[in-house]
Design a protein around this motif. Structure first.
Motif, PDB file in Angstrom:
ATOM      1  N   UNK A   1    -104.226   5.931 -11.030  1.00 25.64           N
ATOM      2  CA  UNK A   1    -103.174   6.921 -11.228  1.00 25.64           C
ATOM      3  C   UNK A   1    -102.014   6.658 -10.282  1.00 25.64           C
ATOM      4  N   UNK A   2    -100.799   6.848 -10.782  1.00 25.77           N
ATOM      5  CA  UNK A   2     -99.608   6.781  -9.947  1.00 25.77           C
ATOM      6  C   UNK A   2     -98.752   7.994 -10.268  1.00 25.77           C
ATOM      7  N   UNK A   3     -98.203   8.635  -9.260  1.00 33.94           N
ATOM      8  CA  UNK A   3     -97.430   9.840  -9.476  1.00 33.94           C
ATOM      9  C   UNK A   3     -96.222   9.919  -8.566  1.00 33.94           C
ATOM     10  N   UNK A   4     -95.299  10.787  -8.939  1.00 30.08           N
ATOM     11  CA  UNK A   4     -94.069  10.969  -8.163  1.00 30.08           C
ATOM     12  C   UNK A   4     -93.732  12.453  -8.105  1.00 30.08           C
ATOM     13  N   UNK A   5     -93.277  12.914  -6.941  1.00 30.44           N
ATOM     14  CA  UNK A   5     -92.835  14.293  -6.774  1.00 30.44           C
ATOM     15  C   UNK A   5     -91.547  14.289  -5.978  1.00 30.44           C
TER      16      UNK A   5
ATOM     17  N   UNK B   1     -81.000  18.792  -5.622  1.00 33.30           N
ATOM     18  CA  UNK B   1     -80.006  19.864  -5.685  1.00 33.30           C
ATOM     19  C   UNK B   1     -80.401  21.038  -4.800  1.00 33.30           C
ATOM     20  N   UNK B   2     -80.528  20.733  -3.513  1.00 29.82           N
ATOM     21  CA  UNK B   2     -80.875  21.761  -2.528  1.00 29.82           C
ATOM     22  C   UNK B   2     -82.184  22.471  -2.874  1.00 29.82           C
ATOM     23  N   UNK B   3     -83.107  21.695  -3.331  1.00 31.69           N
ATOM     24  CA  UNK B   3     -84.468  22.153  -3.644  1.00 31.69           C
ATOM     25  C   UNK B   3     -84.519  23.112  -4.842  1.00 31.69           C
ATOM     26  N   UNK B   4     -83.479  23.167  -5.649  1.00 31.06           N
ATOM     27  CA  UNK B   4     -83.523  24.027  -6.835  1.00 31.06           C
ATOM     28  C   UNK B   4     -84.220  23.337  -8.008  1.00 31.06           C
ATOM     29  N   UNK B   5     -84.272  22.020  -7.995  1.00 29.30           N
ATOM     30  CA  UNK B   5     -84.928  21.261  -9.063  1.00 29.30           C
ATOM     31  C   UNK B   5     -86.137  20.518  -8.494  1.00 29.30           C
ATOM     32  N   UNK B   6     -87.288  20.741  -9.099  1.00 35.81           N
ATOM     33  CA  UNK B   6     -88.526  20.075  -8.692  1.00 35.81           C
ATOM     34  C   UNK B   6     -89.051  19.255  -9.864  1.00 35.81           C
ATOM     35  N   UNK B   7     -89.367  18.007  -9.606  1.00 36.06           N
ATOM     36  CA  UNK B   7     -89.881  17.097 -10.632  1.00 36.06           C
ATOM     37  C   UNK B   7     -91.227  16.545 -10.173  1.00 36.06           C
ATOM     38  N   UNK B   8     -92.207  16.596 -11.055  1.00 37.51           N
ATOM     39  CA  UNK B   8     -93.551  16.068 -10.761  1.00 37.51           C
ATOM     40  C   UNK B   8     -94.014  15.269 -11.982  1.00 37.51           C
ATOM     41  N   UNK B   9     -94.225  13.980 -11.814  1.00 37.47           N
ATOM     42  CA  UNK B   9     -94.613  13.112 -12.931  1.00 37.47           C
ATOM     43  C   UNK B   9     -95.783  12.238 -12.514  1.00 37.47           C
ATOM     44  N   UNK B  10     -96.625  11.878 -13.470  1.00 39.97           N
ATOM     45  CA  UNK B  10     -97.724  10.968 -13.166  1.00 39.97           C
ATOM     46  C   UNK B  10     -98.116  10.195 -14.416  1.00 39.97           C
ATOM     47  N   UNK B  11     -98.770   9.079 -14.170  1.00 42.51           N
ATOM     48  CA  UNK B  11     -99.315   8.236 -15.234  1.00 42.51           C
ATOM     49  C   UNK B  11    -100.718   7.823 -14.810  1.00 42.51           C
ATOM     50  N   UNK B  12    -101.670   7.841 -15.768  1.00 39.62           N
ATOM     51  CA  UNK B  12    -103.036   7.431 -15.445  1.00 39.62           C
ATOM     52  C   UNK B  12    -103.558   6.458 -16.502  1.00 39.62           C
ATOM     53  N   UNK B  13    -104.501   5.657 -16.079  1.00 39.38           N
ATOM     54  CA  UNK B  13    -105.138   4.689 -16.972  1.00 39.38           C
ATOM     55  C   UNK B  13    -106.620   4.640 -16.612  1.00 39.38           C
TER      56      UNK B  13
ATOM     57  N   UNK C   1     -95.393  15.281 -17.264  1.00 37.21           N
ATOM     58  CA  UNK C   1     -94.119  15.535 -16.594  1.00 37.21           C
ATOM     59  C   UNK C   1     -93.941  17.032 -16.450  1.00 37.21           C
ATOM     60  N   UNK C   2     -93.672  17.474 -15.241  1.00 35.77           N
ATOM     61  CA  UNK C   2     -93.402  18.879 -14.979  1.00 35.77           C
ATOM     62  C   UNK C   2     -92.049  19.046 -14.294  1.00 35.77           C
ATOM     63  N   UNK C   3     -91.243  20.000 -14.767  1.00 29.41           N
ATOM     64  CA  UNK C   3     -89.914  20.245 -14.207  1.00 29.41           C
ATOM     65  C   UNK C   3     -89.762  21.737 -13.950  1.00 29.41           C
ATOM     66  N   UNK C   4     -89.236  22.080 -12.793  1.00 30.55           N
ATOM     67  CA  UNK C   4     -88.983  23.467 -12.428  1.00 30.55           C
ATOM     68  C   UNK C   4     -87.559  23.572 -11.878  1.00 30.55           C
ATOM     69  N   UNK C   5     -86.784  24.497 -12.431  1.00 31.36           N
ATOM     70  CA  UNK C   5     -85.385  24.647 -11.998  1.00 31.36           C
ATOM     71  C   UNK C   5     -85.099  26.112 -11.681  1.00 31.36           C
TER      72      UNK C   5
ATOM     73  N   UNK D   1     -91.058  23.811 -17.166  1.00 29.72           N
ATOM     74  CA  UNK D   1     -91.616  23.182 -18.353  1.00 29.72           C
ATOM     75  C   UNK D   1     -92.523  22.032 -17.979  1.00 29.72           C
ATOM     76  N   UNK D   2     -93.476  21.755 -18.849  1.00 27.42           N
ATOM     77  CA  UNK D   2     -94.338  20.601 -18.646  1.00 27.42           C
ATOM     78  C   UNK D   2     -94.772  20.048 -19.990  1.00 27.42           C
ATOM     79  N   UNK D   3     -95.025  18.770 -20.020  1.00 33.39           N
ATOM     80  CA  UNK D   3     -95.497  18.102 -21.224  1.00 33.39           C
ATOM     81  C   UNK D   3     -96.494  17.037 -20.803  1.00 33.39           C
TER      82      UNK D   3
END
Length: 317
Positions: free
Chosen positions: A112-116, A120-132, A185-189, A199-201
């Protein structure tokens, strides 16, 4: 004894970003039903894959997928003018003796590899990952029929007559390597101090080489699942709310009870809450599947309609 190493690492290029890596391996032993089941469900006996439950079936069985092809070819030749004996002899080579055997533990290696990150001054949070994931001895089911004879010359005749054979669905291990991969992928604004959109997908896929043997993986997971949320906190005094829309794609469901396609569905959930601070009382009113549109999340279970609720919480201190 099974050796299952695990490794993980996290890199933080800045105090607002991180990258994670992990590798782990593991083993899964058959559950009780996979190992010890013995259920007659309408002409098909579903049997656990341990020798104590299925002794003799693996050794004398023929793959159901090859029997279906054999019977169809015999019927076609017979309808074309051949005698039944000629049709059976001409197509007996289509029958395939079972090549599967008794259950063994399932083995998985997972990467697994992921990114967080915050922007924009902590108003946007992005969390993504990929697994195999890579599976050896993946546990699933295979259909096979056992003729009521062990005489080699008579076996094709018995397998052409549905009354002269027993039908089984047995848990066993895949003979090919199975792969499962996906990502999310998860996004919070934060719109402001009171409102936010989240949102997340997620995507999931199982892959294996199709040997035409009728091996049923039973992954039972939709490829796409998504959610979107609109939240409000302290909108007016202590009033808050949450509106959620969730969506799931169609997928094929396999189980010991029923097989078939599950239709895609979407549903709306919502609630509002208010805290009476002086009386130490919180109230929440909400609904899941607010529009009461019935759907099935899997086969063999009930359809899901609307659920409406009110929750009161009183704090003693």
């Amino acid at each position: 004894m099974k050796y299952n190493p695990r490794f993980a690492a996290v890199l933080t290029p800045s105090n607002r970003q991180s990258i994670r890596f992990s590798f782990q391996s593991g083993s899964r032993f058959p559950c009780i039903f996979e190992a010890f089941s013995n259920v007659n469900s309408g002409g098909v006996r579903r049997v656990g894959g341990l020798r104590v439950m299925s002794d003799g079936v693996f050794e004398n069985g023929y793959l159901r997928s090859s029997i279906d092809r054999f019977q169809a070819a015999v019927t076609a030749d017979f309808n074309s003018g051949s005698t039944l004996d000629e049709a059976i002899q001409n197509n007996r080579g289509l029958l395939q003796k079972n090549t599967y055997t008794y259950l063994k533990p399932e083995k998985i290696n997972s990467f697994e590899v992921g990114y967080k990150g915050l922007f924009f001054n902590r108003t946007l949070k992005v969390d993504a990952d990929f697994y195999f994931n890579r599976y050896n001895n993946f546990i699933a089911q295979i259909e096979m029929n056992v003729p009521h004879t062990t005489v080699a010359e008579l076996i094709p005749y018995y397998l052409n007559d549905r009354t002269l054979q027993d039908r089984y669905r047995i848990y066993t291990n895949s003979q090919s390597v199975v792969y499962n991969y996906g990502s999310s992928l998860g996004i919070s604004y934060m719109l402001n101090s009171k409102y936010s959109i989240n949102g997340n997908v997620s995507y999931a896929k199982l892959s294996r080489t199709d040997n035409g043997d009728g091996f049923e993986d039973g992954f039972n997971t939709p490829e796409w699942i998504g959610n979107i949320f609109f939240l409000g906190e302290n909108v007016w005094k202590t009033l808050g709310f949450n509106v959620t829309y969730k969506r799931q794609s169609s997928f094929y469901w396999r189980s010991f009870l029923v097989n078939g396609g599950v239709k895609p569905y979407g549903a709306l959930d919502a609630h509002i809450s208010y805290s009476f601070e002086k009386s130490r009382l919180d109230i929440k009113v909400g609904a899941t599947n607010l529009t009461n549109k019935y759907y099935n999340s899997f086969l063999g279970g009930p359809a899901v309609g609307g659920l409406y609720y009110t929750t009161l919480t009183y704090y003693l201190q």
